[in-house]
Design a protein around this motif. Sequence first.
Motif, PDB file in Angstrom:
ATOM      1  N   CYS A   1      27.663  47.425  39.756  1.00  0.00           N
ATOM      2  CA  CYS A   1      27.893  48.680  40.486  1.00  0.00           C
ATOM      3  C   CYS A   1      29.146  49.339  39.949  1.00  0.00           C
ATOM      4  O   CYS A   1      30.192  48.708  39.832  1.00  0.00           O
ATOM      5  CB  CYS A   1      28.036  48.414  41.985  1.00  0.00           C
ATOM      6  N   GLN A   2      29.044  50.635  39.626  1.00  0.00           N
ATOM      7  CA  GLN A   2      30.211  51.352  39.103  1.00  0.00           C
ATOM      8  C   GLN A   2      30.883  52.200  40.184  1.00  0.00           C
ATOM      9  O   GLN A   2      31.757  52.996  39.895  1.00  0.00           O
ATOM     10  CB  GLN A   2      29.809  52.214  37.915  1.00  0.00           C
ATOM     11  N   THR A   3      30.461  52.038  41.425  1.00  0.00           N
ATOM     12  CA  THR A   3      31.085  52.734  42.552  1.00  0.00           C
ATOM     13  C   THR A   3      31.048  54.253  42.346  1.00  0.00           C
ATOM     14  O   THR A   3      32.062  54.938  42.455  1.00  0.00           O
ATOM     15  CB  THR A   3      32.529  52.220  42.789  1.00  0.00           C
ATOM     16  N   CYS A   4      29.841  54.762  42.038  1.00  0.00           N
ATOM     17  CA  CYS A   4      29.690  56.209  41.857  1.00  0.00           C
ATOM     18  C   CYS A   4      29.162  56.881  43.122  1.00  0.00           C
ATOM     19  O   CYS A   4      29.095  58.105  43.178  1.00  0.00           O
ATOM     20  CB  CYS A   4      28.803  56.520  40.660  1.00  0.00           C
ATOM     21  N   PHE A   5      28.744  56.094  44.114  1.00  0.00           N
ATOM     22  CA  PHE A   5      28.311  56.593  45.427  1.00  0.00           C
ATOM     23  C   PHE A   5      26.983  57.349  45.390  1.00  0.00           C
ATOM     24  O   PHE A   5      26.575  57.947  46.385  1.00  0.00           O
ATOM     25  CB  PHE A   5      29.379  57.496  46.078  1.00  0.00           C
ATOM     26  N   LEU A   6      26.293  57.358  44.233  1.00  0.00           N
ATOM     27  CA  LEU A   6      25.094  58.191  44.130  1.00  0.00           C
ATOM     28  C   LEU A   6      23.899  57.615  44.885  1.00  0.00           C
ATOM     29  O   LEU A   6      23.076  58.358  45.407  1.00  0.00           O
ATOM     30  CB  LEU A   6      24.747  58.439  42.655  1.00  0.00           C
ATOM     31  N   CYS A   7      23.794  56.297  44.991  1.00  0.00           N
ATOM     32  CA  CYS A   7      22.689  55.712  45.760  1.00  0.00           C
ATOM     33  C   CYS A   7      22.800  56.151  47.214  1.00  0.00           C
ATOM     34  O   CYS A   7      21.818  56.507  47.863  1.00  0.00           O
ATOM     35  CB  CYS A   7      22.697  54.187  45.639  1.00  0.00           C
ATOM     36  N   GLU A   8      24.046  56.124  47.691  1.00  0.00           N
ATOM     37  CA  GLU A   8      24.310  56.523  49.078  1.00  0.00           C
ATOM     38  C   GLU A   8      23.953  57.990  49.280  1.00  0.00           C
ATOM     39  O   GLU A   8      23.359  58.373  50.293  1.00  0.00           O
ATOM     40  CB  GLU A   8      25.800  56.280  49.352  1.00  0.00           C
ATOM     41  N   LEU A   9      24.294  58.800  48.284  1.00  0.00           N
ATOM     42  CA  LEU A   9      24.014  60.233  48.375  1.00  0.00           C
ATOM     43  C   LEU A   9      22.509  60.508  48.434  1.00  0.00           C
ATOM     44  O   LEU A   9      22.061  61.391  49.159  1.00  0.00           O
ATOM     45  CB  LEU A   9      24.628  60.937  47.158  1.00  0.00           C
TER      46      LEU A   9
ATOM     47  N   LEU B   1      22.620  53.134  53.343  1.00  0.00           N
ATOM     48  CA  LEU B   1      23.464  52.454  52.360  1.00  0.00           C
ATOM     49  C   LEU B   1      24.935  52.716  52.634  1.00  0.00           C
ATOM     50  O   LEU B   1      25.316  53.756  53.171  1.00  0.00           O
ATOM     51  CB  LEU B   1      23.137  52.947  50.942  1.00  0.00           C
ATOM     52  N   TYR B   2      25.747  51.758  52.230  1.00  0.00           N
ATOM     53  CA  TYR B   2      27.201  51.951  52.307  1.00  0.00           C
ATOM     54  C   TYR B   2      27.844  51.390  51.055  1.00  0.00           C
ATOM     55  O   TYR B   2      27.672  50.216  50.721  1.00  0.00           O
ATOM     56  CB  TYR B   2      27.782  51.261  53.541  1.00  0.00           C
ATOM     57  N   VAL B   3      28.573  52.258  50.361  1.00  0.00           N
ATOM     58  CA  VAL B   3      29.310  51.843  49.173  1.00  0.00           C
ATOM     59  C   VAL B   3      30.774  51.715  49.564  1.00  0.00           C
ATOM     60  O   VAL B   3      31.402  52.693  49.992  1.00  0.00           O
ATOM     61  CB  VAL B   3      29.158  52.871  48.027  1.00  0.00           C
ATOM     62  N   SER B   4      31.290  50.528  49.433  1.00  0.00           N
ATOM     63  CA  SER B   4      32.716  50.328  49.682  1.00  0.00           C
ATOM     64  C   SER B   4      33.500  50.948  48.531  1.00  0.00           C
ATOM     65  O   SER B   4      33.049  50.922  47.387  1.00  0.00           O
ATOM     66  CB  SER B   4      33.005  48.828  49.783  1.00  0.00           C
ATOM     67  N   PRO B   5      34.671  51.536  48.824  1.00  0.00           N
ATOM     68  CA  PRO B   5      35.399  52.212  47.745  1.00  0.00           C
ATOM     69  C   PRO B   5      36.099  51.257  46.776  1.00  0.00           C
ATOM     70  O   PRO B   5      36.667  51.711  45.785  1.00  0.00           O
ATOM     71  CB  PRO B   5      36.415  53.064  48.497  1.00  0.00           C
TER      72      PRO B   5
END
Lengths: 106, 542
Positions: A40-48, A55-59
């Motif tokens: 995971c590259q923490t781009c938040f796009l799955c969540e978007l 979904l929740y992406v931790s920062p």
Amino acid sequence: MIEVIDGERCTSCDICVNVCPTNVFDKTDGIPVIARQGDCQTCFLCELYCPEDALYVSPFADQAQPIDVVALKQTDSMGSYRRAVGWTDETSERRGVDRSYLLFGH
Amino acid sequence: MPNPTHRAERVSAPEGSVAFEADVLVIGGGPAGTWAAVSAAERGARVVLADKGFCGTSGATAAAGTGVWYIDPDPALRAAAMANREKMGGYLQDRRWMARVLDSTYQHSNRLADWGYPYPVDGRGKSQRNSLQGPEYMRLMRKRTKQAGVTILDHSPALELLVDDDGAVAGASGVRRQKQDRWTVRAKAVVIATGGCAFLSKTLGSNVLTGDGYLMAAEVGAEFTSMEFSNPYAISPAFGSVTKTLFYSWASFTYDDGSVVPGAASKGGRSAIALALLEGPVYARLDKADDDVRHHMRVSQPNFFLPFDRTGIDPFKDRFPVTLRLEGTVRGTGGLRIVDDSCATSVPGLYAAGDAATRELICGGFTGGGSHNAAWAMSSGAWAGQGAADYGTQVGPTARRTLSSAGAVAFRSRQRRAFAPAALARAVQAEVFPYELNYFREASRLQGALGRLDAAWRDVSEADAADRSEIVRAREAAAMLATARWMYRSALARQESRGMHRRDDFPDLDSRQRHYVTTGGLDEIWTSARPHAAASYAEAAE
């Protein structure tokens, strides 16, 4: 990094599996799984792209973070990015509010 | 008027693979790749676009937001736009290319408006077109690519190019990683739009950008240029991935004890931050933003605030630790050398666009991060797509040509030792992340790093073919390694400080070195100096 696929909200539409640019998720017969969290590259796009705010992406980009999902769902964090960019019916007017042009020149 | 769509033809293929016959294959589905695909299709070409991830979310633009070098066609405004970064870029830009990119960007941005991109309108009712929201922009580009009749292969990393008996590029093959099979596209021309290489640094959205297209292109003999301009680092919270350096224009930077880091700034003072980070943690607080600016920031770039809102940090009031993440050639200006106005490379049948191609023509030696790179992606993408389509009409059908695979490293069975992609990627990062190696360069340190990188290349060249489950990783790691070697050979060759390339041992700009550094090769890396366009024009005029 991606931490949560909430089983209550997830409808197994597999959009997250399709859109993740680094192929973090795997399809299953039911709810997708986070199969390669370290990618995971923490781009938040799955969540978007998740239409159910499941979904929740931790920062934290470099390490996994334990998440209390029950507590998390008491907050408005899940889906907050989607709402902020206007990708929900209720917030669609935000799609055209980019004020970057006022910030350039610094 | 709607274009007739010509679809790539799916052809029979061995079990476990999918094969297509096309006119143009575009590798990469970010802004440059989608513009290339749409433009080639509008020329009547049958187009396949293969994206390593998902066309619409993968690449540096999709996750972020970007300024666009969009300037109204007023001669004075255009002249000022070209002039104002020439010094920063070390006077390596080419005015003719800058002018054509400004024209093309203006046209393409206006097409986005026609297609429904929701540009904001300012207080006077004027549509503001110098910024794009990444997710919105790339979702629209995916839609337009499909509407143009392009066949999109998602999650389909390209692994190697196909060449004909004359060495012309005629397709590529790769894997469909979610279907566990392979793909092959025979095409009359190929556009490399795979982005640059950010070495898996997690700078926002860039982990798909590992230099894959460079490696494939180098294997067919393509040349690179300006690879020494490869050391931009972006500011992000130390724990996070969101690199939006513009917003740190409103920051003050402090040491652990709260005292101000002298000279630290997002623009023109990032080296002071790098030096301070060598000693210990550095903190930022966006305390120079007034209420209006804070509001504009929040509505413009909501993802900037995710790391803060989710950790309970108020970035305007609280101090938070920052770091600098390497952006490599994504925001550097080097890449595949462009040899003509159609964005052809030095290899027949191979075109390059976006960050995979050099941006020296419009940025010189200083990052075009944001606006210039976005303008370049649109412009070079469209030109490369048209160029590839036109080239395709001149060459015969590929069906009867004998094609061979050009990939070498990670494909050859040597049976000496196993290929270990993750360890190799870490070894490359250890040579390109450290500020004392890459940000602040010096001959003996560069030579030390090159010695280790060259040894690693000999190692992987002798390693056994990568396991099927690891082939994508192996090619990525090999591409990162090759990229690092082109970067540092070029950095050694430029014995001065110019643009973003700074040498501790040559701190000044040397007017005799206003040339480009070309590089290439795999087992042996070579470099040579190429005259700046202005010098070429002067020579031609004599």
